[in-house]
Enzyme design. Structure first.
Site, PDB file in Angstrom:
ATOM      1  N   ARG A  34       0.869  -1.175   0.000  1.00 22.27           N
ATOM      2  CA  ARG A  34       0.000   0.000   0.000  1.00 22.27           C
ATOM      3  C   ARG A  34       0.906   1.226   0.000  1.00 22.27           C
ATOM      4  NH1 ARG A  34      -3.364  -2.987   4.490  1.00 22.27           N
ATOM      5  NH2 ARG A  34      -4.800  -4.149   3.169  1.00 22.27           N
ATOM      6  N   ARG A 127      -9.436   3.187   4.388  1.00 20.32           N
ATOM      7  CA  ARG A 127      -8.123   2.806   3.849  1.00 20.32           C
ATOM      8  C   ARG A 127      -8.012   3.113   2.363  1.00 20.32           C
ATOM      9  NH1 ARG A 127      -6.694  -3.062   6.431  1.00 20.32           N
ATOM     10  NH2 ARG A 127      -7.888  -3.770   4.653  1.00 20.32           N
ATOM     11  N   ARG A 138     -14.242  -8.877   2.778  1.00 23.79           N
ATOM     12  CA  ARG A 138     -13.540  -8.762   4.063  1.00 23.79           C
ATOM     13  C   ARG A 138     -14.533  -8.721   5.229  1.00 23.79           C
ATOM     14  NH1 ARG A 138      -8.024  -7.504   3.547  1.00 23.79           N
ATOM     15  NH2 ARG A 138      -7.416  -6.887   1.438  1.00 23.79           N
TER      16      ARG A 138
END
Length: 188
Positions: A34, A127, A138
């Protein structure tokens, strides 16, 4: 351990900032980093081919294919961590934590808990690294992972704006475990 979005990285960063003495075993992963992640610090980022080579050469304590990306703990890193004499901390998904616990029963497992699934969803969306479909996957998995809570030694709440409380709880666990009578050293 804990579901995706519960704040495992946030708590680890806060533990470091609070000066807790521990050796963090960095997980290897085949997923791309990320934007704010550092190779070798947050994860060891390797190609899928390299990860599969590590599997073939039995270089991992545990590994899993999570969201179509490999994650695993290299044996070498754990041995080095144990040799340091410090408390050893691993960031694992729920499946990985269960595997480590089955291989190393003396290991202490801590499950981070979010205040609610709604807050977990907010954290995942904040995020900005997953598609809406990935976030839903998720969340679905998080609900199932919450059922694994009973298999962990400790549950630590990670409330918004109160990460220092989670760190204090983990520090208390570490202190208590160091004082445990009959504590056996972990060997790998």
């Amino acid at each position: 351990s804990g579901p995706s979005g519960v704040g495992k990285d946030t708590v680890l960063d806060a533990m470091r900032a609070a000066g807790l003495a521990f050796h963090f075993v960095v997980t290897s992963t085949s997923r791309p980093p990320r934007p704010c992640e550092v190779d070798g610090e947050d994860y060891v980022f390797v190609s899928r081919d390299e990860f599969e080579r590590m599997i073939a050469h039995d270089e991992l304590i545990e590994y899993a294919l999570v969201y179509d990306q490999y994650k695993g703990i290299p044996k070498k890193h754990v041995r080095e961590a144990l040799a340091s004499g410090q408390d050893v901390v691993m960031r694992l998904d729920v499946q990985g934590a269960e595997t480590v616990k089955s291989l190393i029963p003396e290991a202490i497992s801590v499950f981070l808990v979010a205040p609610s699934l709604e807050i977990l969803e907010q954290r995942l969306r904040a995020r900005r690294s997953d598609t809406p479909a990935q976030i839903q996957t998720r969340l679905d998995k998080a609900q199932a992972e919450m059922e694994a809570l009973a298999h962990f030694d400790y549950a630590v709440p990670n409330r918004d704006g109160q990460v220092e409380r989670a760190v204090a709880d983990i520090e208390a666990i570490l202190r208590a475990e160091r004082l445990r009578v009959g504590r056996r050293p972990i060997k790998l």
